[in-house]
Design an enzyme around this catalytic site. Structure first.
Site, PDB file in Angstrom:
ATOM      1  N   GLU A  67      47.305  38.037  31.898  1.00  0.00           N
ATOM      2  CA  GLU A  67      45.874  38.245  31.642  1.00  0.00           C
ATOM      3  C   GLU A  67      45.012  37.784  32.808  1.00  0.00           C
ATOM      4  OE1 GLU A  67      47.969  37.111  29.393  1.00  0.00           O
ATOM      5  OE2 GLU A  67      47.780  38.418  27.640  1.00  0.00           O
ATOM      6  N   HIS A 136      45.123  35.090  16.210  1.00  0.00           N
ATOM      7  CA  HIS A 136      44.789  36.508  16.394  1.00  0.00           C
ATOM      8  C   HIS A 136      43.487  36.902  15.705  1.00  0.00           C
ATOM      9  CE1 HIS A 136      48.920  37.112  17.822  1.00  0.00           C
ATOM     10  NE2 HIS A 136      48.567  38.321  18.186  1.00  0.00           N
TER      11      HIS A 136
END
Lengths: 334, 352
Positions: A67, A136
């Site tokens: 990322e 999440h």
């Protein structure tokens, strides 16, 4: 929604994001998409399905799980004259790229004395409600909107999902777009051939005179539902979709609260030290004497997202909570 | 640019290097000019750093100040083979790289004074030197944070079919960061023109290199990402130049990254707040015997390529440039407080 003259077509939020990307890539050679599983897999949420076949691997770039690396790469490419769309699978994983987003993209223009602007667009999924548990399910868009130098967009409608990308790509500065995962299947009629939306203003999505419900993203849909329930009770709520969390459009918010004299903020982020606190402060600082009652907030419970469905539901604002909060506002039954 | 003379010379030398004339000119006038130029560049950096130190103690320069003394051969040797269009991304000990890339000493000094005429308008300071004109992209104080940017610039150049490359400088400390590994992998995977220059000065602040890395052979790390590379004596400017030339030739012809480890040493403390408990004075003394400027000027004299007068001229020119930069910074104006919120967004109307 106001009536429109241009041709409309029913499409999903997912399709709208995809169409927006396709249009941008057809329009501008500098635009490309880069992120985890955007190519072969078709996007973690199926957003970029078919785009690899259409545009090829030079412009639909599957990245390894890096990322920080690929977000920083997007920043460099933007500086080098490209217009990358970086997709980070979810806001939770964006924390791994937060060094690049916060320590570089947001502040490079300033650190360089105005020499290096970073025209990057970073899209990511956000939000809870799908029993994906604590790693999440965060809604950290309010947290990102704390940072000067970033522009934060939260499309809540199909029209905005379709229309916000192009102006974001045209913007000379870094723009983060937060797409709520529970909205991808949401369908709505939207203009066929793209659309001109601004990325500077909040919008009144439902007019009303008794209370202003100020929200964004998935909160808009819950608030609109709550407004219908309240209407049956004779309470007409005005629902404001913030659309842009930074810079905030004070004017639209204040105009509404001046009219209704009551404000409820609905945010799926946490209440403490968050976006809802900022909104409440702005209203109180500027409109204290206009208010008929204290500003109220309906936010996520101060816990990490639980897995168990009933607990998760209880941890997030629901239309019933919004209705309840509005009903208890001072003088609402006037 | 204050150093337009140096820059013109640098361009000429570059042209020679590229046309291959440099080799034939091994003992000729051109070679002597190149050698003088390299020496002059290193001396400019050294004098700038000495003056910066002095100005820090006089509180003219504030904040953090990280000085480059001892490492000059790396910046000068590498920069000599880069083009103006090539991007350079450095870290927080970057006065040397900025100067060698062509950022004017005036604007660097003014930046450290926090003046509007500084290369970052006084918003950056010592750790954040930027200059669009010379493609100098900072100036990052987050270790390894500039590496992904270098990968992206290289990606853009490749997509645009430009021949430019991106060169990033970083220390041995950066090797411990994830961004180093992610960047090496991406650059290799996507075959991007990135020159990774690791200035291994043996300490990441106070942490000795051998206590920080389980594998101290950095070329092995590069190889694990299938990145070719080389280790070079970072105290020898011509060795660095040759290694950098080989690297740049490879990058431009293969469109692949290259990893260059320059073994070097910082003569001063990490920053101005460092009591240097972690290293022995004798070690510093030992390394100072290999001072890149001293070694190089002695060598040139031995080879008959430099005489005392020429050295004195180079020294006095550098000294003069430094003095002028101080005068420039002193006379430059402060930014009015009214414009404080500039540069948050390109469109000021959107500033909050």
């Amino acid at each position: 929604m106001p009536e429109r003259e241009i041709a409309e077509q029913k499409m999903s939020y997912r399709q709208a994001v995809r169409e927006a990307m396709r249009e941008a890539m057809n329009r501008d050679d500098r635009v490309y998409l880069m992120g985890e599983d955007v190519g072969l897999y078709g996007g973690c949420f199926n957003v970029s399905e078919g785009m690899l076949e259409e545009f090829g691997k030079e412009r639909i770039i599957d990245t390894p799980l890096s990322e920080s690396g690929f977000t920083g790469c997007g920043i460099g490419a933007a500086l080098g004259g490209m217009r990358p769309i970086v997709e980070i699978m979810t806001v939770n994983f964006s924390l791994l790229a937060s060094d690049q987003i916060i320590n570089t993209a947001a502040i490079l223009l300033h650190m360089s004395g105005g020499q290096f602007n970073v025209p990057i667009v970073i899209r990511m999924a956000t939000g809870g409600g799908k029993q994906l548990a604590a790693q999440h399910s965060r809604s950290l868009e309010g947290w990102y909107s704390h940072i000067p130098g970033l522009k934060i967009l939260t499309p809540a409608t199909v029209e905005d999902a379709r229309g916000m990308l192009w102006p974001a790509l045209e913007d000379p500065d870094p723009v983060l777009i937060f797409e709520n995962t529970t909205l991808y299947n949401f369908e709505e009629a939207a203009p066929v051939n793209g659309t001109q939306v601004d990325i500077t203003s909040a919008k009144v999505r439902r007019e009303g005179s008794h209370v202003s419900i100020i929200t964004y993203g998935i909160g808009l849909h819950k608030s609109l539902k709550a407004a219908e329930m309240l209407s049956a009770d004779g309470i007409e709520a005005e629902v404001i979709d913030l659309r842009v969390l930074r810079p905030l459009d004070n004017q639209t918010i204040f105009e509404s609260v001046r009219k209704t004299h009551r404000a409820v903020i609905v945010d799926e982020g946490w209440k403490s030290v968050g976006l809802s606190a900022e909104l409440s402060a702005r209203i109180t600082e500027n409109l204290f004497y206009e208010l008929d009652c204290p500003v109220e907030r309906v936010c996520a419970a101060e816990v990490p997202a639980p897995y168990a469905g009933h607990l998760e539901k209880a941890s997030l604002p629901q239309p019933e909570n919004i209705v309840e909060t509005v009903r208890q506002l001072g003088g609402i039954y006037g | 640019m204050a150093d337009s003379k140096t820059e013109t010379k640098s361009r000429e030398v570059n042209a020679q290097l590229k046309s291959g004339k440099r080799k034939q000119a091994g003992s000729g006038k051109d070679n002597a000019r190149l050698m003088h130029h390299l020496l002059a560049q290193m001396i400019r950096i050294r004098r700038l750093e000495e003056k910066s130190y002095e100005l820090y103690t006089r509180e003219k320069i504030r904040g953090f100040l990280h000085l480059y003394d001892g490492q000059e051969a790396v910046a000068v040797g590498v920069m000599e083979v880069l083009e103006r269009e090539d991007a350079v991304i450095a870290a927080y000990r970057e006065h040397g790289q900025a100067l060698a890339k062509g950022v004017s000493m005036n604007s660097i000094m003014a930046e450290m004074y926090g003046k509007t005429t500084g290369c970052s308008g006084g918003r950056g300071g010592s750790m954040h030197l930027y200059d669009k004109e010379t493609n100098f992209f900072g100036g990052s104080a987050i270790v390894a944070n500039g590496l992904p940017m270098a990968v992206g610039l290289a990606q853009a150049y490749k997509m645009q079919k430009r021949s430019s490359l991106a060169c990033c400088f970083f220390g041995d400390g950066a090797v411990g960061e994830g961004e180093f590994h992610e960047s090496m992998n991406l650059a290799s995977l996507w075959e991007l023109p990135v020159l990774f220059v690791c200035e291994n000065n043996l300490y990441s602040m106070g942490m000795p290199f051998e206590l920080a890395e389980a594998e101290t052979d950095l070329l092995k790390k590069a190889a694990s990402y299938r990145v070719e590379g080389e280790r070079v004596d970072g105290m020898d400017v011509t060795a660095v130049l040759e290694a950098a030339r080989k690297a740049v030739d490879y990058i431009r012809s293969e469109s692949k990254p290259w990893f260059l480890e320059c073994q070097t040493y910082r003569f001063r403390a990490h920053s101005m707040f460092d009591p240097e408990r972690y290293r022995d004075k004798s070690e510093v003394k030992e390394w100072k015997k290999r001072d890149p400027i001293k070694m190089f000027s002695e060598r040139l004299m031995d080879e008959g390529l430099l005489d005392e007068k020429q050295l004195a001229d180079i020294e006095s020119q550098a000294q003069q440039e430094v003095e002028e930069s101080v005068g420039y910074a002193e006379e430059s104006s402060d930014e009015p407080i009214e414009t404080l919120s500039r540069y948050v967004y390109s469109d000021m109307k959107n500033s909050e």
